[in-house]
Design an enzyme around this catalytic site. Structure first.
Site, PDB file in Angstrom:
ATOM      1  CG  HIS A 155      -6.207  -6.390   2.548  1.00 33.92           C
ATOM      2  ND1 HIS A 155      -7.371  -6.588   3.100  1.00 33.92           N
ATOM      3  CD2 HIS A 155      -6.326  -6.508   1.346  1.00 33.92           C
ATOM      4  CE1 HIS A 155      -8.160  -7.294   0.984  1.00 33.92           C
ATOM      5  NE2 HIS A 155      -6.595  -6.999   0.979  1.00 33.92           N
TER       6      HIS A 155
ATOM      7  CG  ASN B 264     -11.983  -9.146   0.056  1.00 34.16           C
ATOM      8  OD1 ASN B 264     -13.088  -8.571  -0.811  1.00 34.16           O
ATOM      9  ND2 ASN B 264     -10.705  -9.102   0.017  1.00 34.16           N
TER      10      ASN B 264
ATOM     11  CB  SER C 284      -7.535 -10.444  -1.083  1.00 34.55           C
ATOM     12  OG  SER C 284      -6.992 -10.876  -1.946  1.00 34.55           O
TER      13      SER C 284
HETATM   14  N1  3HC Z   1      -4.789   5.425  -9.645  1.00 35.74           N
HETATM   15  C1  3HC Z   1      -4.625   6.827  -9.403  1.00 35.74           C
HETATM   16  N2  3HC Z   1      -5.696   7.644  -9.225  1.00 35.74           N
HETATM   17  C2  3HC Z   1      -6.564   7.175  -9.405  1.00 35.74           C
HETATM   18  C3  3HC Z   1      -6.920   5.599 -10.306  1.00 35.74           C
HETATM   19  C4  3HC Z   1      -6.018   5.127  -9.659  1.00 35.74           C
HETATM   20  N3  3HC Z   1      -5.596   4.117 -10.558  1.00 35.74           N
HETATM   21  N4  3HC Z   1      -8.048   5.735 -10.751  1.00 35.74           N
HETATM   22  C5  3HC Z   1      -9.693   6.482 -10.024  1.00 35.74           C
HETATM   23  N5  3HC Z   1      -8.541   7.596  -9.744  1.00 35.74           N
HETATM   24  C6  3HC Z   1      -8.517   9.483  -9.199  1.00 35.74           C
HETATM   25  C7  3HC Z   1      -8.657   9.678 -10.363  1.00 35.74           C
HETATM   26  O1  3HC Z   1      -8.084  10.914 -10.883  1.00 35.74           O
HETATM   27  C8  3HC Z   1     -10.340  11.120 -10.081  1.00 35.74           C
HETATM   28  O2  3HC Z   1      -9.443  11.679  -9.274  1.00 35.74           O
HETATM   29  P1  3HC Z   1      -9.977  13.480  -8.934  1.00 35.74           P
HETATM   30  O3  3HC Z   1     -11.219  13.333  -8.867  1.00 35.74           O
HETATM   31  O4  3HC Z   1      -8.779  14.145  -8.241  1.00 35.74           O
HETATM   32  O5  3HC Z   1     -10.173  14.065 -10.506  1.00 35.74           O
HETATM   33  C9  3HC Z   1     -11.207  10.129  -8.945  1.00 35.74           C
HETATM   34  O6  3HC Z   1      -9.471   9.274  -8.528  1.00 35.74           O
HETATM   35  C10 3HC Z   1     -12.003   9.354  -9.216  1.00 35.74           C
HETATM   36  O7  3HC Z   1     -12.019   8.807 -10.315  1.00 35.74           O
HETATM   37  P2  3HC Z   1     -12.837   8.606 -11.609  1.00 35.74           P
HETATM   38  O8  3HC Z   1     -13.446  10.399 -11.772  1.00 35.74           O
HETATM   39  O9  3HC Z   1     -12.451   8.016 -12.867  1.00 35.74           O
HETATM   40  O10 3HC Z   1     -13.645   8.015 -11.981  1.00 35.74           O
HETATM   41  P3  3HC Z   1     -14.479   7.588 -10.860  1.00 35.74           P
HETATM   42  O11 3HC Z   1     -15.595   8.228  -9.670  1.00 35.74           O
HETATM   43  O12 3HC Z   1     -15.933   5.976 -11.164  1.00 35.74           O
HETATM   44  O13 3HC Z   1     -13.691   6.582  -9.607  1.00 35.74           O
HETATM   45  C11 3HC Z   1     -12.750   5.161  -8.421  1.00 35.74           C
HETATM   46  C12 3HC Z   1     -12.563   5.714  -9.743  1.00 35.74           C
HETATM   47  C13 3HC Z   1     -12.320   5.351  -7.398  1.00 35.74           C
HETATM   48  C14 3HC Z   1     -12.241   3.436  -8.751  1.00 35.74           C
HETATM   49  C15 3HC Z   1     -14.176   4.583  -7.822  1.00 35.74           C
HETATM   50  O14 3HC Z   1     -14.449   4.436  -8.993  1.00 35.74           O
HETATM   51  C16 3HC Z   1     -14.206   3.346  -7.016  1.00 35.74           C
HETATM   52  O15 3HC Z   1     -14.016   4.102  -5.471  1.00 35.74           O
HETATM   53  N6  3HC Z   1     -14.550   2.135  -7.423  1.00 35.74           N
HETATM   54  C17 3HC Z   1     -14.734   1.057  -5.938  1.00 35.74           C
HETATM   55  C18 3HC Z   1     -13.586   0.811  -5.972  1.00 35.74           C
HETATM   56  C19 3HC Z   1     -13.193  -0.019  -4.592  1.00 35.74           C
HETATM   57  O16 3HC Z   1     -13.558  -1.184  -4.205  1.00 35.74           O
HETATM   58  N7  3HC Z   1     -11.639  -1.254  -4.480  1.00 35.74           N
HETATM   59  C20 3HC Z   1     -11.796  -1.547  -3.456  1.00 35.74           C
HETATM   60  C21 3HC Z   1     -11.455  -3.243  -4.339  1.00 35.74           C
HETATM   61  S1  3HC Z   1     -11.399  -4.045  -2.857  1.00 35.74           S
HETATM   62  C22 3HC Z   1      -9.852  -4.958  -2.928  1.00 35.74           C
HETATM   63  O17 3HC Z   1      -9.136  -3.908  -3.617  1.00 35.74           O
HETATM   64  C23 3HC Z   1      -9.317  -5.242  -1.933  1.00 35.74           C
HETATM   65  C24 3HC Z   1      -8.596  -6.671  -2.523  1.00 35.74           C
HETATM   66  O18 3HC Z   1      -8.587  -8.182  -1.547  1.00 35.74           O
HETATM   67  C25 3HC Z   1     -10.063  -7.780  -3.954  1.00 35.74           C
END
Ligand code: 3HC
Length: 289
Positions: A138, A188, A117
């Site tokens: 990434h 990031n 990252s």
């Molecule tokens: N694996 C697979 N599918 C998943 C999942 C997982 N771990 N988590 C959630 N989902 C799916 C759910 O099944 C759901 O699918 P559906 O709409 O088809 O039923 C959908 O995603 C939405 O999930 P939820 O209804 O449970 O909950 P949310 O609407 O809150 O969504 C989230 C969860 C997708 C995690 C959303 O909150 C989100 O997008 N959050 C921000 C995530 C983000 O910013 N990530 C980047 C982080 S930075 C990074 O990774 C870089 C690193 O270098 C630090």
């Protein structure tokens, strides 16, 4: 390109294995031992089970996908993989050891990629057998849901290496963006100062954990507030990346918030240990201050 190797069967590695198998690739999945690789595969099976329940995929498709994921106890079987992606712990010495070991089995035209990252790709490439065939790929968490892959070219990365990774990313159906090998790349570089600033605001008593998160969620239309997102990513990871931004640029705007450091010193790393800015032991997350 038939096979992909994935090193690291944790949250990111398992996600990368899942989306690669979903695109039709055979996936060799490894971790520090075979048992951990198998645990990673079991987690993928569970995630697929939920998708079947929701009728997003059929049971036979889930089974076929799983059959394409082969947990392995050594790197040797990855010798026929056209692409090997490292998604191990974000510690440079661990990654370097992996690249040195993979160098002994990497196919003549195969590409080695890191899901780092924030560690510079040009520097990591020095531990690989051929820096021209080394690149940053990434992914974002959760990998099956997030639509983006950042591709980071090191100084020595060849055009053929970029092309291979581009074809792979397109086969996964992800949107690709290309970044230079600069600290934090794109996402990031922008995200961590926001999370860090939320920690400063909390430490200075500007607002409560819940109100900072609600403000950003509804005021910016983000799916998660910055403190919830920090817990989701891992506070140790957020601090690690912020430190990379700070030390590699020397710019004080990236200095880590004292409160973020304090949470990490306390071992409150976020969701993975059930405590960060929120406590996850009950049914609903409860703010820790
Ligand atoms: N694996 C697979 N599918 C998943 C999942 C997982 N771990 N988590 C959630 N989902 C799916 C759910 O099944 C759901 O699918 P559906 O709409 O088809 O039923 C959908 O995603 C939405 O999930 P939820 O209804 O449970 O909950 P949310 O609407 O809150 O969504 C989230 C969860 C997708 C995690 C959303 O909150 C989100 O997008 N959050 C921000 C995530 C983000 O910013 N990530 C980047 C982080 S930075 C990074 O990774 C870089 C690193 O270098 C630090």
């Amino acid at each position: 390109m038939r096979a992909v190797g994935v090193i690291g069967a944790g949250q990111m590695g398992a996600g990368i294995a899942q989306v690669s198998a979903s695109a039709g690739y055979h996936v060799y999945l490894s971790d520090i031992d075979l048992a951990r690789a198998e645990t990673g595969k079991a987690g993928i099976a569970k995630a697929l089970g939920k998708l079947v329940e929701k009728e997003k995929i059929t049971q036979p498709d889930a089974e076929a996908l799983l059959a394409r994921i082969e947990p392995v106890g050594s790197y040797a079987p990855m010798a026929d993989a056209a692409l090997i992606i490292e998604a191990a712990t974000e510690r440079e010495e661990i990654k370097r050891k992996i690249f040195e070991a993979v160098g002994t089995i990497l196919g003549a035209d195969a590409v080695l990629a890191s899901n780092t990252s924030s560690i510079p790709i040009t520097r990591l490439a020095q531990a690989s057998s051929d820096p021209a065939r080394f690149i940053g790929v990434h992914f974002f968490n959760p990998v099956p849901v997030m639509g983006l892959i950042e591709i980071i070219r090191g100084l020595a990365t060849s055009d053929a290496t970029v092309d291979l990774v581009r074809r792979y990313g397109e086969a996964l159906g992800k949107q690709l963006v290309f970044a230079n090998d600069a600290p934090g790349f794109i996402v990031n570089r922008v995200l961590m100062p926001m999370i860090n600033e939320a920690c400063f605001a909390l430490g200075e008593g500007v607002a409560s954990i819940r109100d900072i998160d609600t403000a950003c969620r509804l005021g910016l239309n983000h799916p998660m507030g910055p403190l919830t997102l920090a817990d989701f990513i891992g506070l140790d990871t957020c601090l690690e990346i912020t430190n990379v931004l700070f030390t590699s640029t020397g710019d004080p705007k990236f200095r880590p918030a004292p409160l973020l450091q304090k949470y990490v010193e306390a071992g409150w790393y976020g969701r993975k240990v059930k405590r960060g800015f929120y406590d996850y032991n009950g049914e609903e997350p409860v703010p820790t201050r």
